[in-house]
Structure formats: structure tokens, C-alpha cells
Design an enzyme around this catalytic site. Sequence first.
Site, PDB file in Angstrom:
ATOM      1  N   ASN A   9       0.801  -1.224   0.000  1.00 37.54           N
ATOM      2  CA  ASN A   9       0.000   0.000   0.000  1.00 37.54           C
ATOM      3  C   ASN A   9       0.837   1.279   0.000  1.00 37.54           C
ATOM      4  O   ASN A   9       0.284   2.361   0.107  1.00 37.54           O
ATOM      5  CB  ASN A   9      -0.945   0.009   1.204  1.00 37.54           C
ATOM      6  CG  ASN A   9      -1.991  -1.079   1.094  1.00 37.54           C
ATOM      7  OD1 ASN A   9      -2.419  -1.422  -0.001  1.00 37.54           O
ATOM      8  ND2 ASN A   9      -2.387  -1.634   2.217  1.00 37.54           N
ATOM      9  N   CYS A  10       2.146   1.155  -0.114  1.00 32.61           N
ATOM     10  CA  CYS A  10       3.044   2.315  -0.141  1.00 32.61           C
ATOM     11  C   CYS A  10       3.032   2.920  -1.540  1.00 32.61           C
ATOM     12  O   CYS A  10       3.273   2.229  -2.537  1.00 32.61           O
ATOM     13  CB  CYS A  10       4.448   1.861   0.254  1.00 32.61           C
ATOM     14  SG  CYS A  10       5.740   3.087  -0.018  1.00 32.61           S
ATOM     15  N   ASP A  11       2.745   4.220  -1.635  1.00 32.42           N
ATOM     16  CA  ASP A  11       2.699   4.891  -2.938  1.00 32.42           C
ATOM     17  C   ASP A  11       4.024   4.789  -3.679  1.00 32.42           C
ATOM     18  O   ASP A  11       4.045   4.558  -4.892  1.00 32.42           O
ATOM     19  CB  ASP A  11       2.319   6.362  -2.775  1.00 32.42           C
ATOM     20  CG  ASP A  11       0.860   6.554  -2.411  1.00 32.42           C
ATOM     21  OD1 ASP A  11       0.052   5.621  -2.643  1.00 32.42           O
ATOM     22  OD2 ASP A  11       0.514   7.630  -1.880  1.00 32.42           O
ATOM     23  N   ARG A  14       4.466   1.340  -5.073  1.00 31.23           N
ATOM     24  CA  ARG A  14       3.613   1.152  -6.255  1.00 31.23           C
ATOM     25  C   ARG A  14       4.217   1.824  -7.484  1.00 31.23           C
ATOM     26  O   ARG A  14       4.208   1.269  -8.586  1.00 31.23           O
ATOM     27  CB  ARG A  14       2.210   1.699  -5.993  1.00 31.23           C
ATOM     28  CG  ARG A  14       1.347   0.728  -5.223  1.00 31.23           C
ATOM     29  CD  ARG A  14      -0.047   1.227  -5.166  1.00 31.23           C
ATOM     30  NE  ARG A  14      -0.176   1.846  -3.854  1.00 31.23           N
ATOM     31  CZ  ARG A  14      -1.285   2.276  -3.321  1.00 31.23           C
ATOM     32  NH1 ARG A  14      -2.400   2.221  -3.986  1.00 31.23           N
ATOM     33  NH2 ARG A  14      -1.312   2.779  -2.127  1.00 31.23           N
TER      34      ARG A  14
END
Length: 116
Positions: A9-11, A14
Amino acid sequence: MIKLVGLKNCDTCRKAKKWLEAEGFTYAFHDVRGDGLSAEDVSGWAAKLGWEALLNHRGTTWRGLSEEQKADVDEAKAIALIVESPALMKRPVFVSGNEVILGFKQDQMDALHALK
């Protein structure tokens, strides 16, 4: 093959995944929350990068630690904290053979291209 270590879930993680795909890299993603971390891996990365670079003092996980947990951090304590709470690790970490790259900015992209 590059191993991308981070949080799903880390931008930034991603963005790194999308970039690796767009650049044609073969990689495997290792989610530190779901897959965990071993003390052996973390200590190996700390030996190459420095434990200070690997420990994220700015995140909410660090702020949620007790004052006792934050006090007198040395390499052994930092490694134990990261293994116990993997979100304390700065990310992403890229591993390819003996190479370990931390972060995802232009310098890291250039270093990844050099591995190709």
C-alpha cells in the site's frame, strides 16, 4: 531478477513497481507486512546501507513506539525493531545479487539501470 521489498500500500513502492514493469525489468515483490522480514536479511541490508539509512524515523510507526523503544537505538536494536515492525524500514529496497539499493529517486533508477 530484482527483488523489490516494500509495502503493497506504499505509494512509492507502487510507483517503483510500475516503473520496473515499464522499463522491462523482471522482479519479484516482497511485501514486508504479509511476508515478514528475517533478521538475516535486515542485518545484511544494514551492513551495506547503514542501519541509520534503513530505519524510518519519520513514519507513523516510529511515532507510535514508546519512548523506551525509541531510546538508545543502535544497529542491533534497529534491526530488531524493523523485524518486529517492518513498516519501520525505509522503502523500497531493491535487491539484486549482492547489490542493495534503498529508495526510489533518479539516482536509484540509474543504479537499477546499471544492473540490467
